[in-house]
Design a protein around this motif. Structure first.
Motif, PDB file in Angstrom:
ATOM      1  N   ALA A 123      -5.089 -69.259 -14.220  1.00 23.29           N
ATOM      2  CA  ALA A 123      -4.131 -68.166 -13.994  1.00 23.29           C
ATOM      3  C   ALA A 123      -3.192 -68.018 -15.177  1.00 23.29           C
ATOM      4  O   ALA A 123      -2.880 -66.902 -15.605  1.00 23.29           O
ATOM      5  CB  ALA A 123      -3.338 -68.425 -12.715  1.00 23.29           C
ATOM      6  N   VAL A 125       3.729 -63.275 -14.163  1.00 25.86           N
ATOM      7  CA  VAL A 125       2.736 -64.183 -13.584  1.00 25.86           C
ATOM      8  C   VAL A 125       2.465 -65.348 -14.542  1.00 25.86           C
ATOM      9  O   VAL A 125       2.333 -66.506 -14.122  1.00 25.86           O
ATOM     10  CB  VAL A 125       1.433 -63.434 -13.243  1.00 25.86           C
ATOM     11  CG1 VAL A 125       0.331 -64.391 -12.816  1.00 25.86           C
ATOM     12  CG2 VAL A 125       1.687 -62.403 -12.171  1.00 25.86           C
ATOM     13  N   ALA A 126       2.410 -65.075 -15.840  1.00 24.65           N
ATOM     14  CA  ALA A 126       2.178 -66.132 -16.831  1.00 24.65           C
ATOM     15  C   ALA A 126       3.326 -67.130 -16.842  1.00 24.65           C
ATOM     16  O   ALA A 126       3.104 -68.350 -16.900  1.00 24.65           O
ATOM     17  CB  ALA A 126       1.985 -65.519 -18.222  1.00 24.65           C
ATOM     18  N   THR A 146      -3.436 -63.975 -21.700  1.00 27.56           N
ATOM     19  CA  THR A 146      -4.366 -63.145 -22.474  1.00 27.56           C
ATOM     20  C   THR A 146      -4.222 -61.674 -22.097  1.00 27.56           C
ATOM     21  O   THR A 146      -4.178 -60.802 -22.979  1.00 27.56           O
ATOM     22  CB  THR A 146      -5.810 -63.614 -22.232  1.00 27.56           C
ATOM     23  OG1 THR A 146      -5.912 -64.994 -22.570  1.00 27.56           O
ATOM     24  CG2 THR A 146      -6.792 -62.808 -23.052  1.00 27.56           C
ATOM     25  N   ALA A 147      -4.133 -61.400 -20.804  1.00 24.71           N
ATOM     26  CA  ALA A 147      -3.986 -60.007 -20.359  1.00 24.71           C
ATOM     27  C   ALA A 147      -2.676 -59.408 -20.857  1.00 24.71           C
ATOM     28  O   ALA A 147      -2.639 -58.245 -21.287  1.00 24.71           O
ATOM     29  CB  ALA A 147      -4.060 -59.934 -18.837  1.00 24.71           C
ATOM     30  N   ALA A 148      -1.599 -60.185 -20.829  1.00 24.84           N
ATOM     31  CA  ALA A 148      -0.309 -59.681 -21.308  1.00 24.84           C
ATOM     32  C   ALA A 148      -0.380 -59.341 -22.788  1.00 24.84           C
ATOM     33  O   ALA A 148       0.126 -58.290 -23.229  1.00 24.84           O
ATOM     34  CB  ALA A 148       0.787 -60.707 -21.039  1.00 24.84           C
ATOM     35  N   GLY A 161      -5.349 -66.699 -18.250  1.00 27.77           N
ATOM     36  CA  GLY A 161      -5.793 -65.332 -18.002  1.00 27.77           C
ATOM     37  C   GLY A 161      -4.660 -64.327 -18.062  1.00 27.77           C
ATOM     38  O   GLY A 161      -4.781 -63.256 -18.669  1.00 27.77           O
ATOM     39  N   SER A 162      -3.537 -64.665 -17.450  1.00 26.37           N
ATOM     40  CA  SER A 162      -2.406 -63.737 -17.471  1.00 26.37           C
ATOM     41  C   SER A 162      -1.772 -63.652 -18.854  1.00 26.37           C
ATOM     42  O   SER A 162      -1.313 -62.589 -19.265  1.00 26.37           O
ATOM     43  CB  SER A 162      -1.367 -64.131 -16.420  1.00 26.37           C
ATOM     44  OG  SER A 162      -0.914 -65.442 -16.642  1.00 26.37           O
ATOM     45  N   VAL A 200       2.310 -58.845 -15.774  1.00 26.11           N
ATOM     46  CA  VAL A 200       1.414 -59.977 -16.013  1.00 26.11           C
ATOM     47  C   VAL A 200       2.159 -61.102 -16.736  1.00 26.11           C
ATOM     48  O   VAL A 200       1.866 -62.277 -16.526  1.00 26.11           O
ATOM     49  CB  VAL A 200       0.161 -59.510 -16.792  1.00 26.11           C
ATOM     50  CG1 VAL A 200      -0.719 -60.663 -17.178  1.00 26.11           C
ATOM     51  CG2 VAL A 200      -0.625 -58.520 -15.969  1.00 26.11           C
ATOM     52  N   SER A 201       3.157 -60.771 -17.538  1.00 22.02           N
ATOM     53  CA  SER A 201       3.972 -61.799 -18.194  1.00 22.02           C
ATOM     54  C   SER A 201       4.758 -62.616 -17.177  1.00 22.02           C
ATOM     55  O   SER A 201       4.937 -63.825 -17.346  1.00 22.02           O
ATOM     56  CB  SER A 201       4.939 -61.166 -19.191  1.00 22.02           C
ATOM     57  OG  SER A 201       4.237 -60.528 -20.220  1.00 22.02           O
ATOM     58  N   SER A 223       3.116 -69.182 -13.483  1.00 20.51           N
ATOM     59  CA  SER A 223       2.019 -70.147 -13.473  1.00 20.51           C
ATOM     60  C   SER A 223       2.237 -71.248 -14.510  1.00 20.51           C
ATOM     61  O   SER A 223       1.842 -72.395 -14.294  1.00 20.51           O
ATOM     62  CB  SER A 223       0.668 -69.461 -13.688  1.00 20.51           C
ATOM     63  OG  SER A 223       0.642 -68.777 -14.922  1.00 20.51           O
TER      64      SER A 223
END
Length: 136
Positions: free
Chosen positions: A22, A52-53, A28-30, A25-26, A49-50, A56
């Motif tokens: 998590a 969430v990063a 990278t997505a951010a 992935g988050s 998403v940041s 996590s």
């Protein structure tokens, strides 16, 4: 994972790898949302998403730093940035309330707490029981 001796708690593999995935992935997505697309909706998604990063990452840090182990006749309790070492012969009593073990010295001063849901806590409690320290 991350054992510190024969009598040690350890991090469960499932939650560790789930949280690590998590986080990566988050993150990278951010980065993709922020730097690949400049659209306002992509920037908003990158901010979400940041969050969430960051969350996590905090959970991952807490998972890896919450540990208890016995080494050289001392009980080591560590959580986040706080680490306590208590010689086994100085432990007066251990109480359990709401699945949290509280360790007191002979002068009835709280020395630290232990999460009762850690993997391997049964080995720690068994070793303490062998040393004559009982959970009250």
């Amino acid at each position: 994972m991350f054992k510190h001796g024969e009598f040690s708690t350890e991090v469960d593999k499932g939650p560790f790898f789930f949280t690590l995935a998590a986080f990566l992935g988050s993150l990278t997505a951010a980065l993709l949302f922020f730097f690949v697309s400049g659209a306002p909706l992509a920037i908003f998604a990158g901010i979400l998403v940041s969050v969430v990063a960051i969350a996590s990452g905090a959970v991952l840090f807490a998972l890896t730093t919450d540990r208890v182990y016995i080494l050289d006749d001392k009980l080591y309790m560590s959580y986040l940035f706080r680490k306590t070492a208590v010689p086994l012969n100085e432990i007066g009593r251990i109480t359990c309330k709401d699945n949290v073990y509280s360790v007191y010295n002979r002068r009835d001063k709280l020395m630290g707490t232990i999460n009762g849901q850690l993997t391997g806590i049964d080995k720690i409690l068994y070793k303490l029981d062998e040393c004559g320290i009982y959970v009250v």
